[in-house]
Write a protein that holds these residues in place. Structure first.
Motif, PDB file in Angstrom:
ATOM      1  N   GLY A  47     -13.568   2.377   4.011  1.00  0.00           N
ATOM      2  CA  GLY A  47     -12.750   1.323   4.588  1.00  0.00           C
ATOM      3  C   GLY A  47     -12.659   0.131   3.653  1.00  0.00           C
ATOM      4  N   TYR A  48     -11.623  -0.670   3.846  1.00  0.00           N
ATOM      5  CA  TYR A  48     -11.390  -1.848   3.004  1.00  0.00           C
ATOM      6  C   TYR A  48     -10.806  -2.950   3.873  1.00  0.00           C
ATOM      7  CZ  TYR A  48      -8.997  -4.871  -0.390  1.00  0.00           C
ATOM      8  OH  TYR A  48      -8.539  -5.943  -1.105  1.00  0.00           O
ATOM      9  N   LYS A  49     -11.343  -4.160   3.704  1.00  0.00           N
ATOM     10  CA  LYS A  49     -10.827  -5.299   4.471  1.00  0.00           C
ATOM     11  C   LYS A  49     -10.852  -6.552   3.596  1.00  0.00           C
ATOM     12  CE  LYS A  49     -11.781  -8.246   8.451  1.00  0.00           C
ATOM     13  NZ  LYS A  49     -10.384  -8.645   8.558  1.00  0.00           N
ATOM     14  N   ALA A  50      -9.672  -7.063   3.287  1.00  0.00           N
ATOM     15  CA  ALA A  50      -9.571  -8.318   2.545  1.00  0.00           C
ATOM     16  C   ALA A  50      -9.973  -9.471   3.471  1.00  0.00           C
ATOM     17  CB  ALA A  50      -8.157  -8.522   2.039  1.00  0.00           C
TER      18      ALA A  50
ATOM     19  N   PHE B 257      -6.803 -10.055  -4.293  1.00  0.00           N
ATOM     20  CA  PHE B 257      -8.045  -9.325  -4.526  1.00  0.00           C
ATOM     21  C   PHE B 257      -7.866  -8.011  -5.276  1.00  0.00           C
ATOM     22  CE2 PHE B 257      -8.574 -11.912  -0.695  1.00  0.00           C
ATOM     23  CZ  PHE B 257      -9.630 -12.717  -1.118  1.00  0.00           C
ATOM     24  N   GLY B 258      -6.705  -7.814  -5.890  1.00  0.00           N
ATOM     25  CA  GLY B 258      -6.523  -6.660  -6.750  1.00  0.00           C
ATOM     26  C   GLY B 258      -6.347  -5.360  -5.998  1.00  0.00           C
ATOM     27  N   SER B 259      -6.791  -4.256  -6.634  1.00  0.00           N
ATOM     28  CA  SER B 259      -6.517  -2.910  -6.132  1.00  0.00           C
ATOM     29  C   SER B 259      -7.756  -2.297  -5.491  1.00  0.00           C
ATOM     30  CB  SER B 259      -6.045  -2.013  -7.276  1.00  0.00           C
ATOM     31  OG  SER B 259      -4.884  -2.546  -7.879  1.00  0.00           O
ATOM     32  N   ALA B 260      -7.502  -1.347  -4.567  1.00  0.00           N
ATOM     33  CA  ALA B 260      -8.587  -0.602  -3.945  1.00  0.00           C
ATOM     34  C   ALA B 260      -8.056   0.745  -3.478  1.00  0.00           C
ATOM     35  CB  ALA B 260      -9.171  -1.385  -2.774  1.00  0.00           C
ATOM     36  N   PHE B 261      -8.958   1.740  -3.418  1.00  0.00           N
ATOM     37  CA  PHE B 261      -8.635   3.069  -2.919  1.00  0.00           C
ATOM     38  C   PHE B 261      -9.494   3.353  -1.693  1.00  0.00           C
ATOM     39  CE2 PHE B 261      -7.418   3.279  -7.365  1.00  0.00           C
ATOM     40  CZ  PHE B 261      -6.211   3.983  -7.325  1.00  0.00           C
TER      41      PHE B 261
ATOM     42  N   LEU C 288      -9.975  26.574  11.490  1.00  0.00           N
ATOM     43  CA  LEU C 288     -10.425  25.519  10.591  1.00  0.00           C
ATOM     44  C   LEU C 288      -9.255  24.635  10.204  1.00  0.00           C
ATOM     45  CD1 LEU C 288     -12.699  24.299   8.826  1.00  0.00           C
ATOM     46  CD2 LEU C 288     -11.991  25.885   7.019  1.00  0.00           C
ATOM     47  N   ASP C 289      -9.374  23.347  10.519  1.00  0.00           N
ATOM     48  CA  ASP C 289      -8.343  22.364  10.174  1.00  0.00           C
ATOM     49  C   ASP C 289      -8.959  21.283   9.301  1.00  0.00           C
ATOM     50  OD1 ASP C 289      -5.740  22.808  11.995  1.00  0.00           O
ATOM     51  OD2 ASP C 289      -7.529  23.321  13.158  1.00  0.00           O
ATOM     52  N   ILE C 290      -8.247  20.919   8.243  1.00  0.00           N
ATOM     53  CA  ILE C 290      -8.708  19.862   7.339  1.00  0.00           C
ATOM     54  C   ILE C 290      -7.592  18.834   7.175  1.00  0.00           C
ATOM     55  CG2 ILE C 290      -9.483  19.296   5.010  1.00  0.00           C
ATOM     56  CD1 ILE C 290     -10.695  22.054   4.814  1.00  0.00           C
ATOM     57  N   VAL C 291      -7.943  17.583   7.331  1.00  0.00           N
ATOM     58  CA  VAL C 291      -7.023  16.478   7.065  1.00  0.00           C
ATOM     59  C   VAL C 291      -7.657  15.619   5.976  1.00  0.00           C
ATOM     60  CG1 VAL C 291      -5.869  14.445   7.978  1.00  0.00           C
ATOM     61  CG2 VAL C 291      -6.145  16.458   9.424  1.00  0.00           C
ATOM     62  N   ALA C 292      -6.935  15.443   4.881  1.00  0.00           N
ATOM     63  CA  ALA C 292      -7.460  14.657   3.773  1.00  0.00           C
ATOM     64  C   ALA C 292      -6.353  13.773   3.228  1.00  0.00           C
ATOM     65  CB  ALA C 292      -8.009  15.567   2.668  1.00  0.00           C
ATOM     66  N   GLY C 293      -6.739  12.589   2.777  1.00  0.00           N
ATOM     67  CA  GLY C 293      -5.734  11.680   2.247  1.00  0.00           C
ATOM     68  C   GLY C 293      -6.343  10.552   1.455  1.00  0.00           C
ATOM     69  N   LEU C 294      -5.459   9.764   0.844  1.00  0.00           N
ATOM     70  CA  LEU C 294      -5.874   8.653  -0.004  1.00  0.00           C
ATOM     71  C   LEU C 294      -4.879   7.514   0.159  1.00  0.00           C
ATOM     72  CD1 LEU C 294      -7.738   7.614  -2.350  1.00  0.00           C
ATOM     73  CD2 LEU C 294      -6.015   8.552  -3.921  1.00  0.00           C
ATOM     74  N   ARG C 295      -5.391   6.309   0.271  1.00  0.00           N
ATOM     75  CA  ARG C 295      -4.557   5.118   0.336  1.00  0.00           C
ATOM     76  C   ARG C 295      -4.867   4.225  -0.859  1.00  0.00           C
ATOM     77  NH1 ARG C 295      -2.155   2.594   4.935  1.00  0.00           N
ATOM     78  NH2 ARG C 295      -1.581   0.411   4.616  1.00  0.00           N
ATOM     79  N   TYR C 296      -3.822   3.711  -1.470  1.00  0.00           N
ATOM     80  CA  TYR C 296      -3.953   2.744  -2.563  1.00  0.00           C
ATOM     81  C   TYR C 296      -3.350   1.429  -2.098  1.00  0.00           C
ATOM     82  CZ  TYR C 296      -2.781   0.158  -6.815  1.00  0.00           C
ATOM     83  OH  TYR C 296      -2.632  -0.821  -7.747  1.00  0.00           O
ATOM     84  N   VAL C 297      -4.106   0.353  -2.253  1.00  0.00           N
ATOM     85  CA  VAL C 297      -3.623  -0.957  -1.828  1.00  0.00           C
ATOM     86  C   VAL C 297      -3.708  -1.931  -2.996  1.00  0.00           C
ATOM     87  CG1 VAL C 297      -5.912  -1.612  -0.936  1.00  0.00           C
ATOM     88  CG2 VAL C 297      -3.873  -2.823  -0.132  1.00  0.00           C
ATOM     89  N   LYS C 298      -2.665  -2.733  -3.134  1.00  0.00           N
ATOM     90  CA  LYS C 298      -2.603  -3.790  -4.142  1.00  0.00           C
ATOM     91  C   LYS C 298      -2.467  -5.111  -3.410  1.00  0.00           C
ATOM     92  CE  LYS C 298      -1.950  -5.772  -8.233  1.00  0.00           C
ATOM     93  NZ  LYS C 298      -3.012  -5.886  -9.240  1.00  0.00           N
TER      94      LYS C 298
ATOM     95  N   ALA D  22       0.838  -1.198   0.000  1.00  0.00           N
ATOM     96  CA  ALA D  22       0.000   0.000   0.000  1.00  0.00           C
ATOM     97  C   ALA D  22       0.871   1.246   0.000  1.00  0.00           C
ATOM     98  CB  ALA D  22      -0.924   0.001   1.207  1.00  0.00           C
ATOM     99  N   ALA D  23       0.334   2.313  -0.593  1.00  0.00           N
ATOM    100  CA  ALA D  23       0.954   3.632  -0.556  1.00  0.00           C
ATOM    101  C   ALA D  23      -0.120   4.642  -0.165  1.00  0.00           C
ATOM    102  CB  ALA D  23       1.550   4.002  -1.913  1.00  0.00           C
ATOM    103  N   TYR D  24       0.247   5.628   0.639  1.00  0.00           N
ATOM    104  CA  TYR D  24      -0.752   6.607   1.063  1.00  0.00           C
ATOM    105  C   TYR D  24      -0.149   8.001   1.135  1.00  0.00           C
ATOM    106  CZ  TYR D  24       1.358   5.983   5.719  1.00  0.00           C
ATOM    107  OH  TYR D  24       2.237   5.907   6.766  1.00  0.00           O
TER     108      TYR D  24
END
Length: 726
Positions: free
Chosen positions: A496-499, A470-474, A456-466, A443-445
């Motif tokens: 959320g994602y759970k293999a 079960f292939g890829s997911a964001f 005002l505080d904002i936290v935003a992000g993205l995770r990519y998992v291979k 995974a990379a995030y």
């Protein structure tokens, strides 16, 4: 000429030596609490460096061999508001004293789990529930499950044959990531995390994230994350021994040794726990009939845990650590019940490094290995085994490699980049097809923290998992904090994602006439989580209300399937197999309150309403109640050399749903008194005595049914803790 050279050399080295002495810089001072009492064990460190120490018995600290320059000095102590001060050190001795104010409900403490970077709890953009050191010690809990249920209404534990199944807001423990100092625990006993590895005596604080946290913590973090931060002294020498005695010959002992010797620090802990166990009912269910049994609801057990960590501060910027642990637990069964008991072993080791690029920028990398083994241990000659023999049922292994880079792009913008590699293996003859199975994921995030207009505080992000199978997911996530005046408004949206686990895919076993089967055709589970909360904090009062909804798609659960020929002859009454049951949902409201009422009294507690159901079958999720509550009344009194804390806590909840009969609701009240004696040279003594379950509630349902709680009724305990620090 020779004399001249000698004279010049002497003058040169003398001048150099004098110059070196002139450049020697030290920083010292005393840390006090808000009543003027010295704080023992407060952490003092220079931000952006590996230079730090802890205060001694008199609250004094000293940092030596520094360079004359400007620094940011940080002072912290669990249960008190963090202090940060910009100072300039000049040649010679520098002195700075500080007073720390107590933090109401921990809001002034620093938390890291929500964003992976430090924030004061009050200003943390990602909603985080904090169980402070003071709250943990005041309860005097016997184990981790008792501790969590006393302090957080969002948690529940469903007792099972080999342990307790944890839930957060109605979602079970395989959706919860449990961390110890930020590193994953792995392995389970009968499908539930083995929480015996966690000793309350070693816990400094607990940080809790609720809802989808896959952005930073990957698969399994659909219901939430529990990060347990353990105690580590920063004094030169710290030795501690704690002994606890209770009813049913329940005995615990915990020992720690810390050395901080310049660039090298070591932490060693050894704990052992045992109990004779107890029955709640003399009867068990057997195909609808009640028969007498010697089986115990709480089985007798004996376990030990050894942990070792070594930290080497190579330079002001670079530090390394290595650590490892060994754990073993025996759960005993009466010989009249079965020819074997259960044995569990867990071994971990790891290493990591952290390099400070500048004040708040750093690179971190580590590797962690966890091996968890489950055996039958025979208490008599049985099936070709002799008494004392062990046969392996399961061997689970985890390898986790992490790399993280944090950059302070500007005063109001911090960026986090990370890579995470996870490999799982399982070995089991007779329970896994071909005897072994494995899976891995890379995974990379990326995560960005931005502050606007100071409120005002904002936290935003993205995770990519291979994932290998079960292939890829964001899995994106965003949290927003808006702070007008004394209010905090927080909102979170995340996926959320759970293999499927190796057990869900390939594992099969038989228990009490039921055959449980894996299914290699499963799909990953995904979730959509939203929450909105309001928090108020002023003049000793903190109050928060949070509404949430967690929709889980392709939920994996057991379903009854058709029997096969020969099942009855082989003692199989029911076959169950894992399937994706389409959709489930958990939604509800969490309420937390804490009030410093004056005269040493603090009133606190919480309420959790949970509506959790299987939307496909229109039934509730098993093992979930609708209403949970905690009540807490604390009294504190201190004078020089003595500190008193009295805690009166209550846990209340209604019936829990099961498709074959509910578990009984209950109310359990505990009373604990803590007495700490300090001014005794380099020693501190703490005596704790308490009454658990004051009103003697017992769930005496027959064994084999569902219990609301395993408390045996009213019990007493006493605990003595001895600390030596130098």
């Amino acid at each position: 000429m020779q004399k001249f050279i000698v004279l010049c050399s002497a003058l040169f080295f003398g001048a150099f030596f004098s110059y070196s002495l002139a450049q020697k810089v030290s920083l010292s001072g005393t840390i006090y609490d808000d009543s003027g009492q010295p704080l023992r064990g407060a952490h003092v460190y220079l931000q952006g460096t590996n230079i730090g120490t802890a205060t001694n018995n008199k609250g004094n600290y000293i940092l030596q061999n520094l360079k004359p320059a400007g620094y940011v000095l940080n002072v912290s102590f669990s249960g008190f508001k963090h202090v940060k001060d910009s100072i300039t050190l000049t040649s010679g001795s520098n002195k700075h004293d500080y007073q720390l104010n107590e933090s109401v409900n921990g809001l002034g403490e620093v938390v890291i789990t929500g964003t992976g970077t430090p924030h004061h709890l009050k200003n943390a953009p990602v909603p985080t529930e904090l169980l402070t050191s003071k709250a943990i010690s005041s309860v005097g809990a016997n184990d981790f499950t008792e501790l969590m249920m006393a302090l957080s209404p969002s948690f529940d534990f469903n007792p099972g044959t080999m342990g307790a199944f944890m839930t957060i807001n109605g979602l079970r423990n395989d959706f919860i990531v449990v961390l110890i100092n930020g590193r994953r625990t792995y392995g389970d006993m009968g499908g539930n995390s083995d929480l015996s590895r966690i000793n309350p005596e070693n816990i400094e604080r607990i940080e809790i994230l609720k809802g989808a946290a896959s952005l930073l913590y990957g698969s399994d973090a659909i219901a939430g994350v529990v990060n347990i931060i353990t105690k580590e002294s920063r004094q030169n020498i710290h030795i501690s021994n704690t002994t606890r005695l209770g009813f049913y010959n329940t005995w615990q002992q915990n020992n720690t040794i810390d050395f901080n010797l310049g660039k090298v620090s070591t932490h060693t802990s050894f704990s052992r726990k045992s109990s004779d166990g107890w029955q709640l009912s003399r009867y068990e269910e057997d195909e609808g009939a009640l028969i007498e049994t010697d089986e115990k609801a709480q089985k007798a057990y004996d376990d030990y845990t050894l942990r070792q960590e070594i930290v080497f501060k190579a330079t002001e910027k670079l530090s390394f650590y290595v650590d490892g642990s060994a754990y073993e637990k025996d759960m005993y069964r009466e010989r009249s019940v079965a020819g074997f008991g259960y044995n569990f072993e867990d071994y971990t080791y790891g290493a990591g490094a952290r390099y400070l690029l500048k004040d708040k920028d750093y690179i971190f990398a580590d590797y962690h290995h966890d091996q968890y083994l489950y055996y039958y241990k025979y208490n008599q000659d049985n099936n070709g085994f002799e008494k004392g023999d062990k046969s392996r049922n399961n061997d689970q292994r985890l390898d986790n490699l992490r790399l993280k880079y944090v950059s302070q792009l500007s005063a109001n913008n911090r960026l986090t980049l990370g890579l995470d590699y996870l490999k799982e293996q399982m070995f089991s003859d007779g329970r896994v097809i071909e005897g072994e199975a494995s899976a891995n994921a890379l995974a990379a995030y990326v995560q960005d923290e931005i502050t606007f207009f100071e409120a005002l505080d904002i936290v935003a992000g993205l995770r990519y998992v291979k994932h290998k199978e079960f292939g890829s997911a964001f899995t994106p996530k965003m949290s927003i904090l808006y702070s007008p005046g004394n209010f905090n408004l927080r909102g979170t949206y995340g996926l959320g994602y759970k293999a499927p686990t190796l057990k869900e895919l390939y594992y099969h076993y038989e228990k009490r006439g039921r055959l449980y089967l894996g299914n290699p055709d499963l799909d990953p589970q995904t979730s959509t989580y939203t929450s909105f909360g309001v928090e108020y904090d002023k003049s000793g009062l903190s109050f928060s209300v949070t509404g949430y909804r967690n929709d889980v798609n392709d939920l994996i659960d057991y379903q009854v399937i058709n029997p096969e020929s020969g099942d009855k002859e082989n003692g199989i009454n029911i076959r169950k197999k894992h399937f994706n049951i389409e959709e489930a949902r958990s939604q509800g409201v969490d309420v937390l309150m804490n009030l410093k009422a004056g005269y040493g009294f603090t009133i606190g507690g919480g309420y959790s309403y949970v509506d959790a159901g299987n939307l496909t079958t229109d039934e509730g999720l098993e093992g979930v109640a609708e209403h949970y509550g905690n009540v807490r009344l604390l009294y504190d009194y201190g004078r020089p050399g003595y500190y008193l804390n009295i805690s009166f806590t209550g846990r209340l909840q209604d019936d829990k749903y099961y498709d074959d009969g509910n578990a009984m609701g209950y109310a359990v009240w505990d009373l604990t008194s803590n007495h700490t004696f300090t001014k005794i040279g380099d020693f501190t003594f703490a005596l704790t005595a308490g009454i658990d379950n004051i009103f003697g509630f017992v769930d005496d349902s027959p064994f084999g049914g569902h219990y609301g709680t395993l408390t045996p009724g009213r019990t007493l305990f006493i605990k003595l803790k001895v600390n030596f620090s130098k």
